[in-house]
Design a protein around this motif. Structure first.
Motif: not given
Length: 115
Positions: A52-63, A41-50
């Motif tokens: 990070x991949x691990x933060x996305x995993x953590x947020x998804x996991x919490x939800x 998913x992050x590969x499709x985002x802009x290069x300077x996205x705030x």
């Protein structure tokens, strides 16, 4: 850590039935695949996205862990929901960063009504 699809499915079912120990055993088994999904998913985002991949995993996991009354059919169902959730997190973040933070006041008209 690798596990058979059947083992993951059984742990998902057990977790759905309220077994917290199943969630503890499941987490290390699905973490690597969740990270792969987030990276995709992050590969499709802009290069300077705030975010990070691990933060996305953590947020998804919490939800995902916070879900109630969700009965997992199998591991494919779990990863499909996880992937959609990651996408929704990214869309929500994009909306929040592009929305104006303060309502812009319209300039007052200097014209007065003529009688």
């Amino acid at each position: 850590m690798t596990a058979s699809p059947g083992e993951v499915t059984q742990l998902l079912v057990d977790w759905g039935n309220g077994n917290k120990a199943a969630l503890d055993r499941l987490t290390p088994l699905v973490h690597e695949e969740l990270h792969r999904l987030a990276h995709r998913h992050m590969r499709l985002e802009r290069p300077n996205h705030t975010l990070q991949t691990t933060a996305l995993v953590n947020e998804a996991y919490v939800r995902l862990v916070d879900q109630r009354n969700l009965h997992w059919k199998n591991r494919a169902h779990f990863f499909s929901i996880a992937s959609r959730l990651m996408r929704r997190i990214l869309v929500d973040l994009a909306r929040a960063t592009t929305a104006p933070s303060v309502a812009v006041a319209r300039p007052r008209s200097r014209w007065t009504k003529l009688r």
